[in-house]
Write an enzyme that holds these catalytic residues in place. Structure first.
Site, mmCIF file in Angstrom:
data_model
loop_
_atom_site.group_PDB
_atom_site.id
_atom_site.type_symbol
_atom_site.label_atom_id
_atom_site.label_comp_id
_atom_site.label_asym_id
_atom_site.label_seq_id
_atom_site.Cartn_x
_atom_site.Cartn_y
_atom_site.Cartn_z
ATOM 1 N N ARG A 130 -21.935 -85.737 -55.117
ATOM 2 C CA ARG A 130 -22.888 -85.036 -54.254
ATOM 3 C C ARG A 130 -22.072 -84.181 -53.296
ATOM 4 O O ARG A 130 -20.848 -84.227 -53.320
ATOM 5 C CB ARG A 130 -23.767 -86.042 -53.494
ATOM 6 C CG ARG A 130 -22.958 -86.926 -52.575
ATOM 7 C CD ARG A 130 -23.791 -87.838 -51.685
ATOM 8 N NE ARG A 130 -22.884 -88.676 -50.913
ATOM 9 C CZ ARG A 130 -23.254 -89.592 -50.053
ATOM 10 N NH1 ARG A 130 -24.527 -89.826 -49.846
ATOM 11 N NH2 ARG A 130 -22.361 -90.296 -49.397
ATOM 12 N N CYS A 134 -21.757 -74.790 -53.231
ATOM 13 C CA CYS A 134 -21.175 -73.667 -52.500
ATOM 14 C C CYS A 134 -22.249 -73.051 -51.604
ATOM 15 O O CYS A 134 -23.318 -72.672 -52.085
ATOM 16 C CB CYS A 134 -20.658 -72.625 -53.483
ATOM 17 S SG CYS A 134 -20.048 -71.156 -52.636
ATOM 18 N N ASN A 168 -27.903 -83.745 -45.830
ATOM 19 C CA ASN A 168 -27.294 -85.023 -45.471
ATOM 20 C C ASN A 168 -25.826 -84.802 -45.147
ATOM 21 O O ASN A 168 -25.059 -84.366 -46.010
ATOM 22 C CB ASN A 168 -27.419 -86.016 -46.637
ATOM 23 C CG ASN A 168 -27.046 -87.429 -46.237
ATOM 24 O OD1 ASN A 168 -27.840 -88.149 -45.650
ATOM 25 N ND2 ASN A 168 -25.822 -87.824 -46.534
ATOM 26 N N GLU A 169 -25.453 -85.035 -43.895
ATOM 27 C CA GLU A 169 -24.052 -84.919 -43.464
ATOM 28 C C GLU A 169 -23.423 -83.597 -43.913
ATOM 29 O O GLU A 169 -22.465 -83.558 -44.684
ATOM 30 C CB GLU A 169 -23.238 -86.117 -43.934
ATOM 31 C CG GLU A 169 -23.757 -87.424 -43.349
ATOM 32 C CD GLU A 169 -22.837 -88.620 -43.582
ATOM 33 O OE1 GLU A 169 -22.064 -88.595 -44.550
ATOM 34 O OE2 GLU A 169 -22.902 -89.570 -42.784
ATOM 35 N N CYS A 175 -15.637 -73.891 -49.872
ATOM 36 C CA CYS A 175 -15.618 -73.300 -51.211
ATOM 37 C C CYS A 175 -14.702 -72.076 -51.203
ATOM 38 O O CYS A 175 -14.739 -71.264 -50.280
ATOM 39 C CB CYS A 175 -17.031 -72.905 -51.623
ATOM 40 S SG CYS A 175 -17.060 -72.086 -53.223
ATOM 41 N N GLU A 325 -28.259 -93.450 -39.402
ATOM 42 C CA GLU A 325 -27.654 -94.488 -40.228
ATOM 43 C C GLU A 325 -26.839 -95.385 -39.304
ATOM 44 O O GLU A 325 -25.745 -95.019 -38.873
ATOM 45 C CB GLU A 325 -26.748 -93.879 -41.310
ATOM 46 C CG GLU A 325 -27.507 -93.016 -42.298
ATOM 47 C CD GLU A 325 -26.602 -92.411 -43.374
ATOM 48 O OE1 GLU A 325 -25.460 -92.893 -43.552
ATOM 49 O OE2 GLU A 325 -27.050 -91.449 -44.023
HETATM 50 C C1 GLA Z 1 -23.104 -91.636 -45.345
HETATM 51 C C2 GLA Z 1 -24.230 -91.034 -46.128
HETATM 52 C C3 GLA Z 1 -25.108 -92.039 -46.818
HETATM 53 C C4 GLA Z 1 -24.294 -93.122 -47.418
HETATM 54 C C5 GLA Z 1 -23.454 -93.766 -46.335
HETATM 55 C C6 GLA Z 1 -22.648 -94.906 -46.868
HETATM 56 O O1 GLA Z 1 -23.372 -91.880 -44.039
HETATM 57 O O2 GLA Z 1 -25.044 -90.209 -45.337
HETATM 58 O O3 GLA Z 1 -25.846 -91.402 -47.819
HETATM 59 O O4 GLA Z 1 -23.491 -92.611 -48.424
HETATM 60 O O5 GLA Z 1 -22.556 -92.794 -45.852
HETATM 61 O O6 GLA Z 1 -21.695 -94.489 -47.778
#
Ligand code: GLA
Ligand code: GLA
Length: 686
Positions: A130, A134, A168-169, A175, A325
């Protein structure tokens, strides 16, 4: 080319900070990250029941479910998600939906292989993990718009959806493909207007690199013997951060227009340096972040997650935030990364988040995956859904936070001290780290940890932040600084502030070019010192001699200080510059400036230093805190809320300045208060 949307979030949020608890209908946000798509539908009802029993009132959903929502290009299916929401909503659980762009479907890569990012050597990433798209690929941008628009259309009025997490993050990878190179060249053109200006700014005459067409500008590829121009490399880091922001804004623009009643956030990564979060967060309603304290080897080292909390809070002007998280189990991928923490520690870490300004805690993840890369990354539950000890701890914490909601609502961290973080300096040190053992973040911790050991609240400030409310600003290794930042710090000191600078400050201008002024450049007058010699410490052989013949080891670097107007506080102890100044103090207007020419491995060095600065500035320190116990404070309208967090396996006694009420039992606690192993006390003056 990305298009920057006209409407940005600050226009919507500038007037009033986002009220997270109000947003959740008056409830403290207590959640789990849930992946219903990976479990049999027959299990959902049982999951929602168990969540409700643990006090869970929201979930984050769908951020990796693109293929389930758009199984074929332009064909959408939200039935499964509608059903999952129905089950959850019936148990009083609302949802933040993740836009799923961090993990695009295989069919998309198959059709548009150039979506995959290219590494510096020219190899494209392969499908199967994941976060490897780019940012400059037109097909990916089009696919992003399509899925985000479809989700917004479907869920904009859903009463069970309260908001959105973008992607996500966001961040890596960079790239290096032709589309990215063309985008970088455009970015340079926008910034410099003329090639003359760029060549001048980067000093491209060095090794004869002068560019005569925008298309000649390369992307950096830094290896030991292929070192690119550091000015180009710094601009490339800025470009990457800007591109990330522009990509986020493609999504926020769609959501703001289509779903204006739902809030927008993004799950960030604490100390991660790839994105300038202060800039990015202008587009969000509030900050969310992902916190895994078990990456600290020693759990008593609470300042690791502590600084990350404070940086995340500071990256949106100290507005409260949520944990999207919060660690709910032992991390691991192909192997488990560490040993299991006592279950009670998960509660202490959740309280640490709250103590630093979180108005929401969401655990990653509800249940450990049976499949894929994260089979060894524990959720709250294990695969068998047994009500294990982590679940019991989560349930207990949920009940308590429910009870504390009114007290917490509207309270904030208020700090007399700020650590100034300079994204430019951080990037410049990543490009040229000075010596192998130099770590910018460790410099931050040297001072941050000392203040926190003495129970002082600390904010993290950025170059754009308002500094006027602080008594002390510690600005370690302010390597890249322009005149406007120097002027801001000068005004801060003139008004009575205490400023702490350290070695390698004022060396570079905003283009990562070395100043031709005497070091510390823009700070020479303020610090009252001149530096004509310095000594990189490869063997950690230096030492510092402070007041009362106290000796401290010194490492990494020695700036050999020649006071012009400053007073000498400590000198070097060894070698040809023994006796020369290592630490100085300069009075400027109503304020003071310390210049610390080296780094010490000894925490006592920093304890002494901040004690001196605090004494001159009438800043109260509590120097009697036991090791492994954190005191953190939130305040509102005359009420103080104290969190005493014991990260150790021993009972600890904490001496306080007055007697407080226990916020959970209502009883008055003694001034020398005992905190049990891996336990928390929440106290209040109310
Ligand atoms: C990150 C990601 C999650 C998961 C956690 C644990 O924080 O955002 O999707 O992968 O790490 O690996
Ligand atoms: C070699 C090269 C010089 C210079 C020095 C220092 O001698 O010929 O151009 O680069 O190394 O790096």
């Amino acid at each position: 080319m990305l298009v920057v949307p006209a409407v940005r979030a600050q226009e919507r949020t500038a007037a009033k900070p986002f009220d997270l608890i109000e947003w959740n209908g008056g409830k403290f946000l207590y959640g789990v990250d849930y992946y219903p798509e990976a479990w049999d539908e027959s299990q959902w009802e049982k999951d929602a029941t168990m969540m409700q029993e643990a006090g869970i009132n929201f979930v984050r959903l769908a951020e990796f479910a693109w293929v389930k929502m758009e199984p074929q290009e332009g064909h959408f299916n939200f039935d499964w998600l509608d059903r999952a929401l129905k089950v959850l909503n019936a148990h009083g659980i609302k949802a933040v939906l993740g836009t799923p762009t961090a993990s695009p479907p295989a069919w998309l890569y198959e059709k548009y292989p150039d979506i995959a990012a290219m590494d510096p050597s020219g190899t494209r990433y392969r499908y199967g993990s994941r976060r490897n798209y780019c940012l400059h690929n037109p097909a990916f941008i089009a696919a992003t718009r399509r899925i985000v628009t479809a989700m917004a259309e479907h869920y904009k009025d859903h009463p069970g959806v309260i908001g959105w997490q973008i992607d996500n993050e966001l961040g890596d990878p960079k790239c290096f493909d032709p589309a990215s190179r063309a985008a970088f060249q455009k970015w340079c053109q926008r910034k410099y207007q003329t090639l003359d200006a760029l060549n001048q700014a980067w000093g491209t005459i060095f090794w004869g690199h002068t560019y005569q067409a925008w298309s000649e500008i390369p992307l950096p590829w830094n290896t030991l013997f292929n070192a690119h121009n550091p000015s180009l490399a710094l601009d490339f880091d800025r470009f990457q951060s800007d591109s990330t922001h522009e990509y986020l804004d493609i999504q926020t623009a769609i959501l703001r227009e289509m779903a204006p009643r739902q809030a927008i956030t993004h799950n960030e990564m604490g100390m991660y340096s790839g994105v300038d979060y202060y800039d990015l967060n202008r587009s969000l309603d509030f900050v969310a972040w992902d916190n895994y304290p078990m990456f600290e080897k020693d759990y008593a080292q609470y300042t690791g997650p502590g600084l990350a909390h404070d940086l995340m809070r500071g990256s949106k002007d100290n507005q409260n935030y949520i944990m999207m998280e919060q660690e709910g189990g032992l991390p691991g991928w192909s192997v488990f990364w560490g040993r299991q923490a006592p279950p009670e520690l998960y509660r202490v870490w959740a309280y640490q988040s709250v103590a630093h300004g979180a108005d929401g805690v969401c655990y990653f993840r509800w249940r450990t995956s049976r499949y894929g890369t994260e089979q060894y990354w524990q959720g709250v539950l294990d695969q068998d859904s047994y009500r294990n000890s982590r679940y019991q701890v989560v349930a207990r914490t949920g009940k308590e936070l429910g009870q504390l909601t009114d007290l917490l609502h509207g309270s904030k961290v208020v700090s007399p001290v700020a650590m100034l973080v300079s994204p430019d300096s951080r990037w410049a040190f990543e490009i040229q780290p000075l010596v192998e053992d130099f770590h910018y973040d460790r410099q931050l911790h040297d001072f941050y940890d000392a203040f926190r050991r003495a129970s002082v609240s600390v904010d993290v400030a950025f170059p754009q932040s308002d500094l006027s409310t602080y008594r002390v600003v510690a600005a370690p290794a302010l390597f890249v600084a322009d005149q406007s930042l120097a002027d801001k710090l000068t005004a801060f000191v003139a008004n009575g502030g205490t400023l702490i600078l350290t070695f390698r400050s004022g060396v570079k201008d905003g283009h990562n070019v070395v100043t031709n002024r005497t070091l510390p450049g823009a700070f020479a007058e303020l610090a009252g010192v001149a530096i004509h010699e310095f000594d990189p410490q490869l063997n950690e052989e230096q030492e510092v001699v402070g007041p009362g013949q106290s000796h401290f080891p010194a490492r990494v670097w020695s700036d050999i200080l020649e006071p012009t107007t400053a007073k000498v506080v400590a000198t070097y102890g060894k070698g040809y510059y023994a006796g020369k100044a290592a630490v100085t103090e300069n009075r400027v207007g109503k304020g003071l400036v310390y210049y610390v020419g080296t780094e010490s491995a000894s925490p006592f060095f920093y304890d002494r230093l901040i004690a001196r600065a605090a004494q001159k500035n009438a800043l109260a320190l509590n120097t009697k805190l036991p090791h492994g116990v954190e005191v953190a404070v939130r305040q509102k309208a005359g009420t103080k809320i104290l969190f005493l967090l014991n990260y150790t396996s021993n009972p600890q006694t904490v001496p306080l300045d007055q007697a407080y009420h226990n916020a959970l039992t209502g009883k008055t606690e003694p001034m020398d208060i005992q905190v049990l192993p891996y336990d928390v006390k929440v106290l209040t003056t109310q």
